[in-house]
Design a protein around this motif. Structure first.
Motif, PDB file in Angstrom:
ATOM      1  N   ALA A  32       0.818  -1.214   0.000  1.00 53.64           N
ATOM      2  CA  ALA A  32       0.000   0.000   0.000  1.00 53.64           C
ATOM      3  C   ALA A  32       0.852   1.264   0.000  1.00 53.64           C
ATOM      4  O   ALA A  32       0.412   2.318  -0.466  1.00 53.64           O
ATOM      5  N   VAL A  33       2.068   1.165   0.524  1.00 54.11           N
ATOM      6  CA  VAL A  33       2.963   2.317   0.555  1.00 54.11           C
ATOM      7  C   VAL A  33       3.723   2.453  -0.763  1.00 54.11           C
ATOM      8  O   VAL A  33       4.073   3.566  -1.181  1.00 54.11           O
ATOM      9  N   GLN A  34       3.986   1.351  -1.448  1.00 53.32           N
ATOM     10  CA  GLN A  34       4.764   1.403  -2.683  1.00 53.32           C
ATOM     11  C   GLN A  34       4.067   2.258  -3.734  1.00 53.32           C
ATOM     12  O   GLN A  34       2.869   2.135  -3.977  1.00 53.32           O
ATOM     13  N   ARG A  35       4.819   3.132  -4.366  1.00 48.40           N
ATOM     14  CA  ARG A  35       4.291   3.962  -5.449  1.00 48.40           C
ATOM     15  C   ARG A  35       4.171   3.148  -6.729  1.00 48.40           C
ATOM     16  O   ARG A  35       4.800   2.099  -6.881  1.00 48.40           O
ATOM     17  N   GLU A  36       3.388   3.658  -7.663  1.00 50.30           N
ATOM     18  CA  GLU A  36       3.188   2.961  -8.930  1.00 50.30           C
ATOM     19  C   GLU A  36       4.493   2.783  -9.691  1.00 50.30           C
ATOM     20  O   GLU A  36       4.657   1.816 -10.450  1.00 50.30           O
ATOM     21  N   ASP A  37       5.437   3.726  -9.509  1.00 46.30           N
ATOM     22  CA  ASP A  37       6.711   3.627 -10.222  1.00 46.30           C
ATOM     23  C   ASP A  37       7.689   2.671  -9.550  1.00 46.30           C
ATOM     24  O   ASP A  37       8.813   2.492 -10.029  1.00 46.30           O
ATOM     25  N   GLY A  38       7.287   2.036  -8.437  1.00 49.94           N
ATOM     26  CA  GLY A  38       8.130   1.046  -7.773  1.00 49.94           C
ATOM     27  C   GLY A  38       8.785   1.527  -6.504  1.00 49.94           C
ATOM     28  O   GLY A  38       9.291   0.722  -5.721  1.00 49.94           O
ATOM     29  N   ALA A  39       8.807   2.842  -6.263  1.00 50.01           N
ATOM     30  CA  ALA A  39       9.481   3.390  -5.083  1.00 50.01           C
ATOM     31  C   ALA A  39       8.766   2.970  -3.802  1.00 50.01           C
ATOM     32  O   ALA A  39       7.537   2.931  -3.743  1.00 50.01           O
ATOM     33  N   ILE A  40       9.559   2.653  -2.758  1.00 48.11           N
ATOM     34  CA  ILE A  40       9.006   2.285  -1.455  1.00 48.11           C
ATOM     35  C   ILE A  40       9.595   3.226  -0.403  1.00 48.11           C
ATOM     36  O   ILE A  40      10.664   2.972   0.151  1.00 48.11           O
ATOM     37  N   PRO A  41       8.912   4.328  -0.112  1.00 45.20           N
ATOM     38  CA  PRO A  41       9.382   5.213   0.965  1.00 45.20           C
ATOM     39  C   PRO A  41       9.148   4.581   2.325  1.00 45.20           C
ATOM     40  O   PRO A  41       8.504   3.534   2.446  1.00 45.20           O
ATOM     41  N   TRP A  42       9.675   5.220   3.366  1.00 47.08           N
ATOM     42  CA  TRP A  42       9.460   4.731   4.737  1.00 47.08           C
ATOM     43  C   TRP A  42       7.968   4.596   5.010  1.00 47.08           C
ATOM     44  O   TRP A  42       7.500   3.617   5.553  1.00 47.08           O
ATOM     45  N   PHE A  43       7.235   5.636   4.677  1.00 44.57           N
ATOM     46  CA  PHE A  43       5.771   5.637   4.661  1.00 44.57           C
ATOM     47  C   PHE A  43       5.383   6.797   3.758  1.00 44.57           C
ATOM     48  O   PHE A  43       6.217   7.658   3.450  1.00 44.57           O
ATOM     49  N   ARG A  44       4.144   6.834   3.282  1.00 43.90           N
ATOM     50  CA  ARG A  44       3.776   7.881   2.343  1.00 43.90           C
ATOM     51  C   ARG A  44       3.885   9.242   3.000  1.00 43.90           C
ATOM     52  O   ARG A  44       3.412   9.463   4.113  1.00 43.90           O
ATOM     53  N   HIS A  53       6.896  10.469   3.701  1.00 39.60           N
ATOM     54  CA  HIS A  53       8.246  10.507   4.260  1.00 39.60           C
ATOM     55  C   HIS A  53       9.236  10.234   3.119  1.00 39.60           C
ATOM     56  O   HIS A  53       8.847  10.121   1.953  1.00 39.60           O
ATOM     57  N   HIS A  54      10.515  10.107   3.462  1.00 37.97           N
ATOM     58  CA  HIS A  54      11.492   9.936   2.393  1.00 37.97           C
ATOM     59  C   HIS A  54      11.749   8.463   2.072  1.00 37.97           C
ATOM     60  O   HIS A  54      11.383   7.563   2.830  1.00 37.97           O
ATOM     61  N   LEU A  55      12.387   8.245   0.945  1.00 39.64           N
ATOM     62  CA  LEU A  55      12.935   6.939   0.557  1.00 39.64           C
ATOM     63  C   LEU A  55      14.439   7.009   0.662  1.00 39.64           C
ATOM     64  O   LEU A  55      15.048   7.992   0.243  1.00 39.64           O
ATOM     65  N   TRP A  80      23.367   6.373  -5.454  1.00 41.02           N
ATOM     66  CA  TRP A  80      22.066   7.017  -5.287  1.00 41.02           C
ATOM     67  C   TRP A  80      22.210   8.039  -4.172  1.00 41.02           C
ATOM     68  O   TRP A  80      23.110   7.937  -3.335  1.00 41.02           O
ATOM     69  N   TYR A  81      21.310   8.998  -4.183  1.00 41.41           N
ATOM     70  CA  TYR A  81      21.309   9.960  -3.083  1.00 41.41           C
ATOM     71  C   TYR A  81      20.751   9.305  -1.832  1.00 41.41           C
ATOM     72  O   TYR A  81      20.082   8.272  -1.880  1.00 41.41           O
ATOM     73  N   ALA A  82      21.013   9.923  -0.697  1.00 47.35           N
ATOM     74  CA  ALA A  82      20.639   9.329   0.588  1.00 47.35           C
ATOM     75  C   ALA A  82      19.147   9.425   0.867  1.00 47.35           C
ATOM     76  O   ALA A  82      18.611   8.616   1.634  1.00 47.35           O
ATOM     77  N   ALA A  83      18.448  10.406   0.275  1.00 48.11           N
ATOM     78  CA  ALA A  83      17.022  10.551   0.587  1.00 48.11           C
ATOM     79  C   ALA A  83      16.281  11.245  -0.545  1.00 48.11           C
ATOM     80  O   ALA A  83      16.753  12.264  -1.085  1.00 48.11           O
ATOM     81  N   TYR A  84      15.114  10.685  -0.871  1.00 45.16           N
ATOM     82  CA  TYR A  84      14.205  11.228  -1.879  1.00 45.16           C
ATOM     83  C   TYR A  84      12.835  11.415  -1.216  1.00 45.16           C
ATOM     84  O   TYR A  84      12.288  10.468  -0.646  1.00 45.16           O
TER      85      TYR A  84
END
Length: 363
Positions: A30-42, A44-46, A84-88
């Motif tokens: 449920a937190v994963q974005r359609e593009d595949g990204a999984i942030p800590w929670f929606r 917040h950062h990845l 990769w950068y440390a946070a997105y």
């Protein structure tokens, strides 16, 4: 979609029922974005390490397509230097909130890619991600110091930070072995990586002075074992030495001494390290002890608990905490790919010096 058949190996007495396991997996999805990204929670950062940890949990639960999307996100957004950068922010690749590039964050993709391959047998995936893994490894080894340890990051302006973290370098040790396993599978030997891995293991096991002093953090206690550098009797001795300092009975593992704060991620990782040593009973007890952190509605887990104040803190339900717990349960439940990645099975041997507690021939 997650089904009981996919999560049957994630059932563990006192930890997860079949329904709870499915709910936790769905919580990550449920937190994963359609593009595949999984942030800590929606919202917040990845960060790349925790993103990968959550993706590995999805593979352990049979959600291979979702995991593959997570790795493809990393491949699409890798920097030209392999980092990769440390946070997105919320996993948005165009909204970078920390332009530092941390070596252990970047290396961990090799663990995830190898885990995905062992979970699926997908050679096409391995071929597609190989250049990404190569780029990441070369970036990381560009910060290896003469003593074998790995400098922990590059600053936003590119300046190297040569000081090394024991936890980060131990995680990198596991990642390098997984990268070498991928190279072996592809029949593309990487002798320079082998030498670098051996030098790193030697530093981890025999030269604590080469790392910043973070002894009060529990990760520095168990990560040399979890990352596969310290094995055998030496590993068991290290676990015993730190047990009473960090483990709070019936509550979990302290993140840092002297704070009266237990955290779910560190507890689950410690359980994995105990499993690696063959101590499944103690691993189970640790996992059972952190069920007070579970949110029954979402299936996710609170990051931590301040036990003198009897308060959840911070008030965040993180994908990586749930991911680390699912991976620990998967190992105890006999999931082949997870067991292989963390036990060292199907990883290169002959890279661990005798001072690390195992013969030179490996575990």
């Amino acid at each position: 979609m997650t089904s009981p058949e996919r999560t049957e190996h994630l059932v563990l007495p006192g930890v997860l029922t079949a329904d709870q396991a499915m709910r936790t997996v769905r919580g990550i999805l449920a937190v994963q974005r359609e593009d595949g990204a999984i942030p800590w929670f929606r919202g917040h950062h990845l960060d790349p390490w925790d993103h990968t940890e959550a993706a590995m949990a999805l593979d352990a639960a049979g959600e291979h397509a979702a995991a593959a999307r997570a790795y493809d996100w990393l491949a699409r957004h890798q920097n030209p230097d392999g980092s990769w950068y440390a946070a997105y922010a919320d996993g948005d690749p165009h909204d970078v909130t920390d332009r530092g590039r941390e070596t252990n964050f970047c290396a961990y993709i090799a663990v995830g890619v190898w885990h995905h391959y062992l979970s699926t047998g997908d050679d096409t995936f391995l071929d597609r991600l190989w250049p990404t893994v190569v780029g990441a490894v070369e970036f990381v080894l560009g910060l290896q110091q003469p003593g074998g340890q790995i400098g922990w990051k590059r600053e936003p302006d590119g300046a190297p930070v040569n000081e090394a973290l024991l936890t980060g370098s131990s995680s990198i040790h596991q990642a390098l072995r997984c990268a070498l396993a991928i190279a072996e599978q592809r029949e593309e030997p990487q002798p320079d990586w082998e030498l670098a891995t051996g030098a790193l293991a030697h530093a981890i096991c025999g030269h604590p002075e080469r790392f910043l002093d973070k002894d009060r953090y529990s990760m520095d206690w168990y990560y040399p074992v979890l990352g596969g550098a310290l094995t055998g009797a030496a590993a068991k001795s290290r676990m015993e030495e730190g047990w009473d300092r960090f483990v709070v009975p019936d509550l979990g593992v302290r993140c840092v001494i002297p704070n009266n704060w237990v955290t779910g991620g560190e507890s689950a990782e410690l359980a994995l390290a105990l499993w690696v040593l063959g101590e499944s009973d103690r691993a189970l007890e640790i996992l059972q002890s952190i069920q007070h952190l579970r949110d029954p509605e979402s299936g996710l887990y609170w990051t931590g608990y301040v036990f003198d104040d009897k308060a959840i803190w911070p008030e965040e339900l993180t994908t990586w905490t749930a991911g680390s717990l699912l991976l620990a349960v998967a190992a105890l439940g006999g999931d082949e790919a997870t067991c292989a990645v963390f036990s060292g099975e199907r990883l290169p041997v002959g890279l661990t010096p005798e001072c690390c507690g195992a013969p030179a021939g490996g575990q």
